[in-house]
Design a protein around this motif. Structure first.
Motif, mmCIF file in Angstrom:
data_model
loop_
_atom_site.group_PDB
_atom_site.id
_atom_site.type_symbol
_atom_site.label_atom_id
_atom_site.label_comp_id
_atom_site.label_asym_id
_atom_site.label_seq_id
_atom_site.Cartn_x
_atom_site.Cartn_y
_atom_site.Cartn_z
ATOM 1 N N SER A 34 0.842 -1.203 0.000
ATOM 2 C CA SER A 34 0.000 0.000 0.000
ATOM 3 C C SER A 34 0.876 1.250 0.000
ATOM 4 C CB SER A 34 -0.950 -0.002 1.199
ATOM 5 O OG SER A 34 -0.231 -0.243 2.391
ATOM 6 N N THR A 35 1.938 1.246 0.799
ATOM 7 C CA THR A 35 2.911 2.345 0.717
ATOM 8 C C THR A 35 4.321 1.807 0.444
ATOM 9 O OG1 THR A 35 3.228 2.298 3.113
ATOM 10 C CG2 THR A 35 1.646 3.900 2.280
ATOM 11 N N LYS A 75 -0.579 1.640 8.735
ATOM 12 C CA LYS A 75 -0.800 2.961 8.153
ATOM 13 C C LYS A 75 -0.275 3.940 9.196
ATOM 14 C CE LYS A 75 -5.096 2.290 5.536
ATOM 15 N NZ LYS A 75 -4.787 2.996 4.287
ATOM 16 N N SER A 81 -5.115 9.947 9.404
ATOM 17 C CA SER A 81 -5.875 9.143 10.378
ATOM 18 C C SER A 81 -7.079 9.905 10.924
ATOM 19 C CB SER A 81 -4.967 8.657 11.516
ATOM 20 O OG SER A 81 -4.693 9.680 12.451
ATOM 21 N N TYR A 88 -7.707 3.233 9.871
ATOM 22 C CA TYR A 88 -6.502 3.106 10.714
ATOM 23 C C TYR A 88 -6.700 2.022 11.775
ATOM 24 C CZ TYR A 88 -3.420 6.401 8.623
ATOM 25 O OH TYR A 88 -2.552 6.979 7.733
ATOM 26 N N ASN A 91 -6.844 -1.425 9.836
ATOM 27 C CA ASN A 91 -5.551 -1.854 9.308
ATOM 28 C C ASN A 91 -4.566 -2.179 10.443
ATOM 29 O OD1 ASN A 91 -4.042 -2.017 6.634
ATOM 30 N ND2 ASN A 91 -2.601 -0.899 7.912
ATOM 31 N N TYR A 140 -4.406 7.613 14.736
ATOM 32 C CA TYR A 140 -3.183 6.810 14.515
ATOM 33 C C TYR A 140 -2.577 6.403 15.864
ATOM 34 C CZ TYR A 140 1.817 6.011 13.845
ATOM 35 O OH TYR A 140 3.086 5.487 13.913
#
Ligand SMILES: NC(=O)c1ccc[n+]([C@@H]2O[C@H](COP(=O)([O-])OP(=O)(O)OC[C@H]3O[C@@H](n4cnc5c(N)ncnc54)[C@H](O)[C@@H]3O)[C@@H](O)[C@H]2O)c1
Length: 326
Positions: A34-35, A75, A81, A88, A91, A140
């Motif tokens: 994803s990143t 994430k 977030s 968030y 995940n 987050y």
């Protein structure tokens, strides 16, 4: 020994993979990209799985035994977030719960978890120790604290131990391995400043110049990513020997303001940085500086690459090399 690195295609995870490879291990990477980026990885087995996909995770990890799992996958953009808090929590928390369930099924006993200084919220002390009250502000930070609490509830001295590592600000790059920080949506100060220089001196925003700090801008504690990943290996050895769980802060115990970092970037790159002041961002404490004496004493960790010139210098070499490849 066998190691699994979740989020191994990300910034810090890829440095962990490289560190383990330098010790002649063959770590396995699990990532949903994803990143993360494949170009940060060389010569390793890659499991392209999302930790939220319980069924696939179970299938892929079935009967796999690892001496330790280094769990970086998450994430981690604080501002994002606030916009999508549920994703968030799903995940970061569900991903961690699924991972631990599979680890336990396959008798994997050691997890090293990437937590964050964001679990502390607004500091009530100048220097933050591990016992500081936890009061995260952002979704987050809350997701990371929930993961820590979940891990504590799963701990059992004989069968499952973990360590929560609360990083402050990771920065810098491993120039020998040719890897570094590389994101589509950059939110970290040093890469933002260096990228602004590369992009012909685009102006950057500084969020807040009215904080209670020496120059009014936020103060943060930066740790070189290579020092950071070394601590993970020390922690693994500590858990294996002691069969206990731990929590450590990881940082350099020195604070630099945003304006001081800009000055260091100007000195290293010999370029002027353009900036303008914007209003404060939600959830940004004025100062975040750690006490890391616990990690220094208990895992014999002594960061050697984290002076600020070396952090910015290695990051600059990495960003400049990316520009040449474009
Ligand atoms: N960078 C910092 O300064 C910092 C500070 C404190 C804590 N952390 C924590 O360290 C860890 C690594 O951060 P980073 O800066 O390398 O971020 P990153 O975004 O570069 O790396 C995260 C990696 O996890 C992967 N990933 C995300 N969700 C996943 C999922 N559900 N399944 C599988 N893979 C998934 C991404 O593709 C990426 O490769 C994160 O847990 C982050 O919260 C980072």
């Amino acid at each position: 020994m066998n190691f699994l690195v979740t989020g191994g295609a990300g910034y810090i995870g890829s440095h962990m993979v490289s560190f383990l490879q330098n010790l002649n291990f063959n770590p396995v990477v699990l990532d949903n990209f994803s990143t993360g980026r494949k170009r940060l990885l060389k010569n390793c087995e890659i499991l392209n799985v999302d930790l939220k996909d319980k069924e696939k995770l179970s299938y892929i990890l079935k009967d796999r035994k690892f001496d330790a799992v280094f769990h970086f996958a998450a994430k981690s953009i604080v501002s994002e977030s606030y916009i999508m808090p549920d994703s968030y929590f799903n995940n970061n928390l569900d991903g961690t719960m699924n991972l631990v369930e599979e680890m336990k099924k396959n008798k994997n006993e050691i997890l090293v978890f990437s937590s964050s200084a964001a679990v502390y919220g607004n500091p009530q002390a100048k220097i933050i120790k591990e016992e500081h009250p936890k009061s995260p502000i952002s979704p987050y930070g809350k997701s990371k604290l929930l993961c820590e609490e979940f891990l504590a509830s799963e701990q059992s001295n004989e069968n499952f131990n973990y360590c929560s590592l609360r990083y402050f600000n990771a920065a810098g790059a491993d120039n020998l391995a040719g890897i570094g920080e590389y994101r589509n949506k950059e939110s970290h100060l040093i890469p933002l400043v260096l990228n602004s220089i590369i992009k012909n001196n685009e102006s950057i925003d500084i969020y807040g110049n009215d904080y209670d700090t020496s120059d009014g801008t936020c103060v943060r504690d930066f740790i070189h990513v290579c020092d950071l990943v070394e601590a993970h290996f020390n922690v693994f050895k500590k858990i294996r020997n002691d069969k206990k769980s731990f929590t450590f802060n990881l940082a350099n115990e020195k604070g630099y303001s945003v304006l001081e970092i800009i000055k260091v970037c100007e000195k290293i790159t010999k370029k002027k940085v353009k900036y303008s002041f914007n209003k404060r961002r939600q959830g940004d404490p004025a100062t975040l500086v750690a006490d890391c004496q616990k990690a220094r004493k208990e895992i014999f960790w002594s960061p050697s690459k984290s002076n600020i010139e070396n952090i910015v210098g290695t990051a600059w070499k990495w960003h400049a090399s990316l520009k040449l490849k474009k």
